[in-house]
Design a protein around this motif. Structure first.
Motif, PDB file in Angstrom:
ATOM      1  N   GLU A  79     -14.872  -4.795   2.880  1.00  0.00           N
ATOM      2  CA  GLU A  79     -15.641  -3.941   3.779  1.00  0.00           C
ATOM      3  C   GLU A  79     -16.615  -4.794   4.604  1.00  0.00           C
ATOM      4  O   GLU A  79     -17.277  -5.693   4.096  1.00  0.00           O
ATOM      5  CB  GLU A  79     -16.418  -2.899   2.973  1.00  0.00           C
ATOM      6  CG  GLU A  79     -17.103  -1.854   3.824  1.00  0.00           C
ATOM      7  CD  GLU A  79     -17.746  -0.754   2.990  1.00  0.00           C
ATOM      8  OE1 GLU A  79     -18.293   0.183   3.599  1.00  0.00           O
ATOM      9  OE2 GLU A  79     -17.708  -0.839   1.749  1.00  0.00           O
ATOM     10  N   ASN A 117      -3.201   2.349  -3.696  1.00  0.00           N
ATOM     11  CA  ASN A 117      -3.892   2.619  -2.437  1.00  0.00           C
ATOM     12  C   ASN A 117      -4.799   1.487  -1.958  1.00  0.00           C
ATOM     13  O   ASN A 117      -5.343   1.557  -0.858  1.00  0.00           O
ATOM     14  CB  ASN A 117      -4.675   3.936  -2.523  1.00  0.00           C
ATOM     15  CG  ASN A 117      -5.709   3.947  -3.651  1.00  0.00           C
ATOM     16  OD1 ASN A 117      -6.352   2.936  -3.927  1.00  0.00           O
ATOM     17  ND2 ASN A 117      -5.876   5.102  -4.299  1.00  0.00           N
ATOM     18  N   GLN A 118      -4.977   0.467  -2.772  1.00  0.00           N
ATOM     19  CA  GLN A 118      -5.741  -0.727  -2.389  1.00  0.00           C
ATOM     20  C   GLN A 118      -7.198  -0.430  -2.055  1.00  0.00           C
ATOM     21  O   GLN A 118      -7.860  -1.205  -1.344  1.00  0.00           O
ATOM     22  CB  GLN A 118      -5.078  -1.443  -1.199  1.00  0.00           C
ATOM     23  CG  GLN A 118      -3.727  -2.060  -1.500  1.00  0.00           C
ATOM     24  CD  GLN A 118      -3.798  -3.341  -2.322  1.00  0.00           C
ATOM     25  OE1 GLN A 118      -4.861  -3.726  -2.822  1.00  0.00           O
ATOM     26  NE2 GLN A 118      -2.672  -4.008  -2.479  1.00  0.00           N
ATOM     27  N   HIS A 119      -7.738   0.640  -2.630  1.00  0.00           N
ATOM     28  CA  HIS A 119      -9.138   0.963  -2.340  1.00  0.00           C
ATOM     29  C   HIS A 119     -10.091  -0.120  -2.840  1.00  0.00           C
ATOM     30  O   HIS A 119     -11.124  -0.385  -2.209  1.00  0.00           O
ATOM     31  CB  HIS A 119      -9.495   2.313  -2.955  1.00  0.00           C
ATOM     32  CG  HIS A 119      -8.955   3.471  -2.173  1.00  0.00           C
ATOM     33  ND1 HIS A 119      -9.223   4.786  -2.488  1.00  0.00           N
ATOM     34  CD2 HIS A 119      -8.161   3.524  -1.071  1.00  0.00           C
ATOM     35  CE1 HIS A 119      -8.621   5.584  -1.626  1.00  0.00           C
ATOM     36  NE2 HIS A 119      -7.968   4.841  -0.770  1.00  0.00           N
ATOM     37  N   GLU A 147      -5.820   6.921   6.275  1.00  0.00           N
ATOM     38  CA  GLU A 147      -6.418   5.827   5.517  1.00  0.00           C
ATOM     39  C   GLU A 147      -6.618   4.581   6.379  1.00  0.00           C
ATOM     40  O   GLU A 147      -7.091   3.558   5.894  1.00  0.00           O
ATOM     41  CB  GLU A 147      -5.516   5.470   4.328  1.00  0.00           C
ATOM     42  CG  GLU A 147      -5.564   6.450   3.180  1.00  0.00           C
ATOM     43  CD  GLU A 147      -6.662   6.112   2.189  1.00  0.00           C
ATOM     44  OE1 GLU A 147      -6.667   4.998   1.645  1.00  0.00           O
ATOM     45  OE2 GLU A 147      -7.529   6.981   1.956  1.00  0.00           O
ATOM     46  N   ASP A 148      -6.223   4.657   7.651  1.00  0.00           N
ATOM     47  CA  ASP A 148      -6.287   3.524   8.583  1.00  0.00           C
ATOM     48  C   ASP A 148      -5.356   2.389   8.178  1.00  0.00           C
ATOM     49  O   ASP A 148      -5.658   1.204   8.410  1.00  0.00           O
ATOM     50  CB  ASP A 148      -7.725   3.002   8.731  1.00  0.00           C
ATOM     51  CG  ASP A 148      -8.648   4.011   9.384  1.00  0.00           C
ATOM     52  OD1 ASP A 148      -8.154   4.866  10.141  1.00  0.00           O
ATOM     53  OD2 ASP A 148      -9.868   3.962   9.125  1.00  0.00           O
ATOM     54  N   ASN A 149      -4.207   2.738   7.608  1.00  0.00           N
ATOM     55  CA  ASN A 149      -3.192   1.750   7.253  1.00  0.00           C
ATOM     56  C   ASN A 149      -2.114   1.693   8.329  1.00  0.00           C
ATOM     57  O   ASN A 149      -1.548   2.726   8.703  1.00  0.00           O
ATOM     58  CB  ASN A 149      -2.496   2.113   5.939  1.00  0.00           C
ATOM     59  CG  ASN A 149      -3.437   2.205   4.765  1.00  0.00           C
ATOM     60  OD1 ASN A 149      -4.457   1.514   4.717  1.00  0.00           O
ATOM     61  ND2 ASN A 149      -3.102   3.041   3.798  1.00  0.00           N
ATOM     62  N   PHE A 177      -5.742  -3.199   7.555  1.00  0.00           N
ATOM     63  CA  PHE A 177      -4.741  -3.278   6.493  1.00  0.00           C
ATOM     64  C   PHE A 177      -3.392  -2.778   6.991  1.00  0.00           C
ATOM     65  O   PHE A 177      -3.296  -1.727   7.639  1.00  0.00           O
ATOM     66  CB  PHE A 177      -5.173  -2.448   5.283  1.00  0.00           C
ATOM     67  CG  PHE A 177      -6.115  -3.164   4.360  1.00  0.00           C
ATOM     68  CD1 PHE A 177      -5.701  -3.578   3.108  1.00  0.00           C
ATOM     69  CD2 PHE A 177      -7.421  -3.438   4.745  1.00  0.00           C
ATOM     70  CE1 PHE A 177      -6.557  -4.238   2.248  1.00  0.00           C
ATOM     71  CE2 PHE A 177      -8.289  -4.099   3.903  1.00  0.00           C
ATOM     72  CZ  PHE A 177      -7.861  -4.503   2.649  1.00  0.00           C
ATOM     73  N   ILE A 207       0.864  -1.193   0.000  1.00  0.00           N
ATOM     74  CA  ILE A 207       0.000   0.000   0.000  1.00  0.00           C
ATOM     75  C   ILE A 207       0.894   1.235   0.000  1.00  0.00           C
ATOM     76  O   ILE A 207       1.813   1.349   0.810  1.00  0.00           O
ATOM     77  CB  ILE A 207      -0.939   0.089   1.224  1.00  0.00           C
ATOM     78  CG1 ILE A 207      -1.686  -1.225   1.471  1.00  0.00           C
ATOM     79  CG2 ILE A 207      -1.947   1.219   1.032  1.00  0.00           C
ATOM     80  CD1 ILE A 207      -2.585  -1.203   2.718  1.00  0.00           C
ATOM     81  N   LYS A 214      -9.957  -2.983  -0.355  1.00  0.00           N
ATOM     82  CA  LYS A 214     -10.615  -2.539   0.878  1.00  0.00           C
ATOM     83  C   LYS A 214     -12.135  -2.568   0.721  1.00  0.00           C
ATOM     84  O   LYS A 214     -12.858  -2.961   1.644  1.00  0.00           O
ATOM     85  CB  LYS A 214     -10.148  -1.131   1.251  1.00  0.00           C
ATOM     86  CG  LYS A 214      -8.735  -1.070   1.807  1.00  0.00           C
ATOM     87  CD  LYS A 214      -8.399   0.338   2.262  1.00  0.00           C
ATOM     88  CE  LYS A 214      -7.057   0.390   2.955  1.00  0.00           C
ATOM     89  NZ  LYS A 214      -6.742   1.713   3.526  1.00  0.00           N
ATOM     90  N   SER A 215     -12.598  -2.172  -0.447  1.00  0.00           N
ATOM     91  CA  SER A 215     -14.035  -2.202  -0.697  1.00  0.00           C
ATOM     92  C   SER A 215     -14.561  -3.632  -0.680  1.00  0.00           C
ATOM     93  O   SER A 215     -15.642  -3.908  -0.142  1.00  0.00           O
ATOM     94  CB  SER A 215     -14.339  -1.541  -2.048  1.00  0.00           C
ATOM     95  OG  SER A 215     -15.717  -1.606  -2.345  1.00  0.00           O
ATOM     96  N   HIS A 244      -1.318   7.684   5.106  1.00  0.00           N
ATOM     97  CA  HIS A 244      -1.545   6.300   5.520  1.00  0.00           C
ATOM     98  C   HIS A 244      -2.350   6.252   6.814  1.00  0.00           C
ATOM     99  O   HIS A 244      -3.298   5.470   6.941  1.00  0.00           O
ATOM    100  CB  HIS A 244      -0.203   5.589   5.756  1.00  0.00           C
ATOM    101  CG  HIS A 244       0.436   5.036   4.531  1.00  0.00           C
ATOM    102  ND1 HIS A 244      -0.065   3.946   3.856  1.00  0.00           N
ATOM    103  CD2 HIS A 244       1.563   5.399   3.863  1.00  0.00           C
ATOM    104  CE1 HIS A 244       0.715   3.661   2.826  1.00  0.00           C
ATOM    105  NE2 HIS A 244       1.714   4.534   2.812  1.00  0.00           N
TER     106      HIS A 244
END
Length: 282
Positions: free
Chosen positions: A173, A164-166, A220-222, A179, A159, A169-170, A217
């Motif tokens: 969810e 960004n690995q969105h 983004e909660d990384n 992450f 990441i 992540k989706s 990051h």
């Protein structure tokens, strides 16, 4: 230090110190510097061949074990059910610890489905607090989710602002999986580090470009492990908790072109199949 809450109710520090590609002697030299700087989250693996050195540095630090968050990982040779239990114990022995806070399956190959049941047993036995996956794509994560009594608490993957690995992540969810990002600074890629967006924000907030990326990051909660052997850089990487990027600034970073630095192959590379004796550590 900001903490994130995992899906088992336990917390994990948002920034850690990783010892990937560090020799045992480098760990003995630099991990104490990281602990002195304030790091309490340490990330190693049996395939890093430095668990012994990590354990020695932790013991020598004088920090109470309960104040530290220790992660290690098992390579695919450890996954088959019977072997997994043996190798969990072997990692604990090398680390000189009664338990680790997080244990991950390191690569998405081999008999990870049967091995997951052994990982769950390690949690129930108190040898491991939380379990998770590293480098697993969605369809292989789903194989684990389909049979898990204890869901993965963490997923460690590449990441950074260029990846960004969105999408992943989706897809995940609702699972509560936290992450963790490797290559959080693009593995030192000057193009990423010198992006005008980061330079402008660094000027605005009185920070470095790297600190802007690490702040992104965080928001983004990384969980991240920015690697450095430089004691000043260790301290700088922790100095990101006194400012906040606004929504427009986060969106500007999110809109950077996306392309990973490394594509995890579907089939195991040769190095994954190589037998290693992880007990041979100094």
């Amino acid at each position: 230090m900001q903490q994130f809450t995992m899906n088992n109710g336990l917390t994990i520090p948002s920034i850690g110190y990783g010892v990937f590609q560090m020799s045992g002697n480098e760990v003995r030299e630099h991990l104490p510097e990281a602990i002195q700087a304030g790091y309490r989250h340490i990330d190693t693996a049996n395939a890093y061949f430095n668990e012994v050195a990590v354990g020695e540095a932790v013991k020598a630090s004088g920090i109470n074990r309960e104040e530290l968050f220790i992660t290690t990982k098992l390579f695919p040779q450890s996954y088959p059910y019977e072997q997994c239990g043996i190798d969990v114990d072997a990692s604990l022995e090398r680390l000189g610890m009664d338990y680790v806070d997080l244990m991950l399956f390191h690569q998405p190959y081999g008999d990870y489905v049967s091995g997951w049941k052994s990982m769950e047993e390690a949690v129930k036995a108190g040898k491991v607090k939380s379990i998770g996956l590293s480098n697993f794509p969605m369809h292989k994560i789903q194989e684990i989710l389909d049979i898990a009594d204890i869901k993965p608490a963490v997923l460690q993957v590449e990441i950074n602002p260029y990846w960004n690995q969105h999408e992943l992540k989706s897809q995940l969810e609702g699972t509560g999986i936290v992450f963790e990002g490797w290559y959080p600074l693009g593995h030192g890629d000057r193009k990423l580090l010198e992006e005008p967006t980061f330079t402008e924000l660094a000027d605005k907030y009185g920070k470095t470009n790297m600190q802007i990326i690490l702040r992104w990051h965080l928001q983004e909660d990384n969980v991240t492990f920015p690697k450095t052997l430089n004691a000043q850089h260790m301290r700088d990487n922790l100095d990101i908790f006194d400012f906040e990027l606004d929504t427009d600034e986060m969106n500007a970073i999110d809109n950077l072109p996306q392309n990973p630095y490394y594509q995890v192959p579907e089939e195991p590379p040769v190095f994954v199949l190589t037998h290693n004796d992880y007990s041979q550590q100094v």
